[in-house]
Write an enzyme that holds these catalytic residues in place. Sequence first.
Site, short mmCIF file in Angstrom:
data_model
loop_
_atom_site.label_atom_id
_atom_site.label_comp_id
_atom_site.label_asym_id
_atom_site.label_seq_id
_atom_site.Cartn_x
_atom_site.Cartn_y
_atom_site.Cartn_z
N THR A 36 -3.50 4.25 6.68
CA THR A 36 -1.71 5.05 6.52
C THR A 36 -1.49 5.76 5.65
O THR A 36 -1.00 6.83 6.02
CB THR A 36 -0.72 3.91 5.82
OG1 THR A 36 -0.63 2.40 7.12
CG2 THR A 36 0.61 4.35 5.78
N VAL A 37 -2.17 5.56 4.25
CA VAL A 37 -2.28 7.19 3.80
C VAL A 37 -3.65 7.81 3.97
O VAL A 37 -3.10 8.75 4.05
CB VAL A 37 -2.84 6.26 1.90
CG1 VAL A 37 -2.53 7.02 1.23
CG2 VAL A 37 -1.43 5.36 2.08
N ARG A 86 -14.61 3.06 9.68
CA ARG A 86 -15.10 2.70 10.81
C ARG A 86 -15.19 2.61 11.60
O ARG A 86 -15.78 3.23 12.54
CB ARG A 86 -15.55 1.24 10.51
CG ARG A 86 -16.13 0.74 8.82
CD ARG A 86 -15.11 -0.37 9.04
NE ARG A 86 -13.95 -0.77 8.61
CZ ARG A 86 -13.01 -1.71 8.41
NH1 ARG A 86 -13.93 -2.72 7.86
NH2 ARG A 86 -11.93 -1.99 8.54
N LYS A 131 -5.16 0.03 -6.41
CA LYS A 131 -5.24 -0.84 -7.96
C LYS A 131 -6.15 -2.00 -8.27
O LYS A 131 -6.81 -2.34 -9.69
CB LYS A 131 -3.58 -1.10 -8.23
CG LYS A 131 -3.04 -2.31 -7.14
CD LYS A 131 -2.25 -1.63 -6.44
CE LYS A 131 -2.27 -2.33 -4.80
NZ LYS A 131 -1.75 -2.11 -4.05
N ILE A 133 6.99 7.75 -7.19
CA ILE A 133 6.82 7.66 -7.96
C ILE A 133 5.55 8.20 -9.04
O ILE A 133 4.79 7.36 -9.03
CB ILE A 133 7.77 7.10 -8.83
CG1 ILE A 133 8.94 6.10 -7.74
CG2 ILE A 133 8.40 6.60 -10.44
CD1 ILE A 133 9.28 4.49 -8.74
N GLY A 137 7.85 -4.35 8.28
CA GLY A 137 6.79 -3.39 7.45
C GLY A 137 6.76 -3.74 6.36
O GLY A 137 5.70 -3.35 5.96
N ASP A 157 -0.55 -8.66 -7.26
CA ASP A 157 -0.26 -6.94 -6.88
C ASP A 157 0.04 -6.20 -7.62
O ASP A 157 -0.19 -5.24 -8.44
CB ASP A 157 0.60 -6.89 -5.64
CG ASP A 157 0.53 -5.26 -5.59
OD1 ASP A 157 -0.44 -4.60 -4.54
OD2 ASP A 157 1.74 -4.37 -6.19
N LYS A 185 -0.98 -3.79 -11.38
CA LYS A 185 -0.38 -2.25 -11.46
C LYS A 185 -0.40 -2.50 -13.23
O LYS A 185 -0.74 -1.50 -14.03
CB LYS A 185 0.66 -1.84 -10.86
CG LYS A 185 0.66 -2.24 -9.09
CD LYS A 185 1.89 -1.69 -8.63
CE LYS A 185 1.06 -1.73 -7.09
NZ LYS A 185 2.59 -1.91 -5.98
N GLY A 219 4.74 3.58 1.02
CA GLY A 219 5.12 4.27 2.49
C GLY A 219 4.14 5.51 2.83
O GLY A 219 3.73 6.00 1.80
N1 LIG Z 1 0.67 2.16 2.20
C1 LIG Z 1 0.96 2.28 1.34
O1 LIG Z 1 2.48 1.91 1.57
C2 LIG Z 1 0.72 2.05 0.04
C3 LIG Z 1 0.96 2.71 -0.96
C4 LIG Z 1 -0.46 2.53 -2.16
C5 LIG Z 1 -0.90 2.59 -1.91
N2 LIG Z 1 -1.79 2.16 -1.42
C6 LIG Z 1 -3.16 2.16 -1.25
O2 LIG Z 1 -4.04 2.77 -0.81
C7 LIG Z 1 -4.82 2.22 0.11
C8 LIG Z 1 -5.01 2.46 1.90
O3 LIG Z 1 -3.76 2.20 2.46
P1 LIG Z 1 -3.30 1.84 3.69
O4 LIG Z 1 -2.42 2.25 3.26
O5 LIG Z 1 -3.87 3.57 3.87
O6 LIG Z 1 -4.86 1.05 4.56
P2 LIG Z 1 -4.73 0.51 6.02
O7 LIG Z 1 -3.72 1.17 6.65
O8 LIG Z 1 -5.46 -0.17 6.09
O9 LIG Z 1 -5.68 1.85 5.90
C9 LIG Z 1 -7.53 1.36 5.32
C10 LIG Z 1 -8.37 2.86 6.06
O10 LIG Z 1 -9.94 2.03 5.61
C11 LIG Z 1 -10.79 1.70 6.32
N3 LIG Z 1 -11.48 1.37 5.71
C12 LIG Z 1 -13.09 1.30 5.82
N4 LIG Z 1 -13.79 1.04 5.94
C13 LIG Z 1 -12.86 -0.53 5.18
C14 LIG Z 1 -12.88 -1.68 4.80
N5 LIG Z 1 -14.16 -2.66 4.62
N6 LIG Z 1 -12.16 -2.76 5.11
C15 LIG Z 1 -10.35 -2.33 5.45
N7 LIG Z 1 -10.23 -0.65 5.37
C16 LIG Z 1 -11.79 0.02 5.48
C17 LIG Z 1 -9.56 1.88 7.64
O11 LIG Z 1 -10.08 2.08 9.25
P3 LIG Z 1 -11.33 1.73 9.94
O12 LIG Z 1 -10.58 0.10 10.01
O13 LIG Z 1 -11.43 2.62 11.24
O14 LIG Z 1 -12.78 1.67 9.09
C18 LIG Z 1 -8.74 2.62 7.62
O15 LIG Z 1 -9.05 3.55 7.76
C19 LIG Z 1 -4.86 1.18 -0.28
O16 LIG Z 1 -5.98 0.32 -1.70
C20 LIG Z 1 -3.45 0.44 -0.69
O17 LIG Z 1 -3.95 -0.27 -1.79
C21 LIG Z 1 -0.93 2.61 -0.45
#
Ligand SMILES: NC(=O)c1ccc[n+]([C@@H]2O[C@H](COP(=O)([O-])OP(=O)(O)OC[C@H]3O[C@@H](n4cnc5c(N)ncnc54)[C@H](OP(=O)(O)O)[C@@H]3O)[C@@H](O)[C@H]2O)c1
Length: 455
Positions: free
Chosen positions: A15-16, A47, A112, A143, A194, A208, A212, A310
């Site tokens: 997502t990010v 991956r 975090k 923020i 979601g 969580d 933070k 988001g």
């Molecule tokens: N989503 C939000 O709104 C949000 C907000 C604030 C902070 N964050 C933080 O931003 C970070 C990323 O969040 P996200 O929502 O983008 O996560 P996500 O959608 O689950 O994406 C994770 C990415 O990491 C890859 N990956 C590689 N090695 C991994 C492993 N061992 N385990 C899990 N994933 C792996 C996954 O793809 P493959 O499966 O292809 O490897 C994917 O590309 C997290 O630390 C989260 O706490 C997210």
Amino acid sequence: MGNRVIKIGLLGSGTVGKGVQDIIFGDGDGLARRLGYRLEIEKIYTRLPEGKHWYAKFPTKFTNTPEDVINHPEISIIAEVLGIERPEDTRQAASYIIKALEKGKSVVTANKAVLAGFGQEIHSTALKNNTQVRFEASVAGGIPIIRSLGEGLVSDDVTALYGILNGTCNYILSGIRNDGKTFKEALSQAQKLGYAETNPESDINGDDTRYKIMVLLQLLYGIFVKTEDVATEGIKSLEKIDFDYASKKLGTNIKLLGSIRRSGGEVTASVSPIMIKDDHVLSRVNGALNAILVESKYCETMCFVGKGAGAGPTANSVVSDIISIAGGAHFGTRPEPVKFNRYLDKDTLHRHYLRFVVKDRTGIVSDILTHLKKNRINVDEVLQLKHSTEEKGYFREKLGLACDPDEILPFIITLEPCKESAVKEAMEQIKGQDFMLMEPVVIKIVPDLPDVVGG
Ligand SMILES: NC(=O)c1ccc[n+]([C@@H]2O[C@H](COP(=O)([O-])OP(=O)(O)OC[C@H]3O[C@@H](n4cnc5c(N)ncnc54)[C@H](OP(=O)(O)O)[C@@H]3O)[C@@H](O)[C@H]2O)c1
């Protein structure tokens, strides 16, 4: 516009990660015009590269080997946006960050949990290697609270911080309070939209928010604590009737707050549901929004409200960190001559709300009052709303009881200001009584939380 190009590596394309690619690939020219140099994503680790949105256009930029990003000689800034959050897995993400810092690269992370677990090692490696770690997206997503505290308030002295830092919890609590949903209904709605993970455990048990708060302690005071040092309670035990009593009888709302408080040379932190006045600014922050109320020596009280998650808001925070590093700005954790004291508030007096669900028989209230008196706790009021058979039936079903719903009696007792430790002691004695159908719920009532003008 000059010819300067800053090469970036991404660890993660979820997502990010995709949000970051959307901004840099999608709006690269606009950004370059504004910045006077170009940001270029050189390599992206995930991956399973195939199938990722930007893979079709830039297949050679994707790799399934993290070292291709970490060791890339031309990459100077790496954004770690992996979905690695479970405590048992965070060592892996931390090791990627540390290796990158040791290679002289700066790192931006949204994680975090990694900072909470390995912050000290990560920040000291950055310092040793004269590189930077930035983490705007790790707290309150979109923020700009990290920048505000780390740069905007660098010459100030933050004395307290109260944050609604988990959008899932705030969505659930707002759904119960404003739409009359049960906890289960509000959670399932959050999952449908979601806002909540399929496994929402780390959100609703308060972990969580705790992570933070730990990141904010690191930033504000250079304090690195263990998770168990931040006393944490989640929202699982809250029910619709708590919100009914809060609003109809006490003029309050219930919010899950992460709190940091500094008193002289000591700092404490905790996470728990708190009853705050209905007209307090934090009380009116609804849905999945986040909010942070900061109290400081010079700026006094201020409040930041916005989206805590988001793709767009979070990716914007990641990219703004990258741009800040590329522009030469520098800030890190702020070592202060303060000590963390988990028990700093142990003698602070607070009003408390106690909710009981009991099997009706005579003498229960006087039994409870006797225990409270034994612990030198003064009762403010014993309150009971008129509960419908349906409401009592809800508890019957939840607790798997066979009794008539009308034998179930929910009621509350509010306490005059007293020590939390005394309340804990009394509750330990009361919860073993044969009439108790479930653990009593204890919530601090804090009517004097600082507020911004007009609150
Ligand atoms: N989503 C939000 O709104 C949000 C907000 C604030 C902070 N964050 C933080 O931003 C970070 C990323 O969040 P996200 O929502 O983008 O996560 P996500 O959608 O689950 O994406 C994770 C990415 O990491 C890859 N990956 C590689 N090695 C991994 C492993 N061992 N385990 C899990 N994933 C792996 C996954 O793809 P493959 O499966 O292809 O490897 C994917 O590309 C997290 O630390 C989260 O706490 C997210």
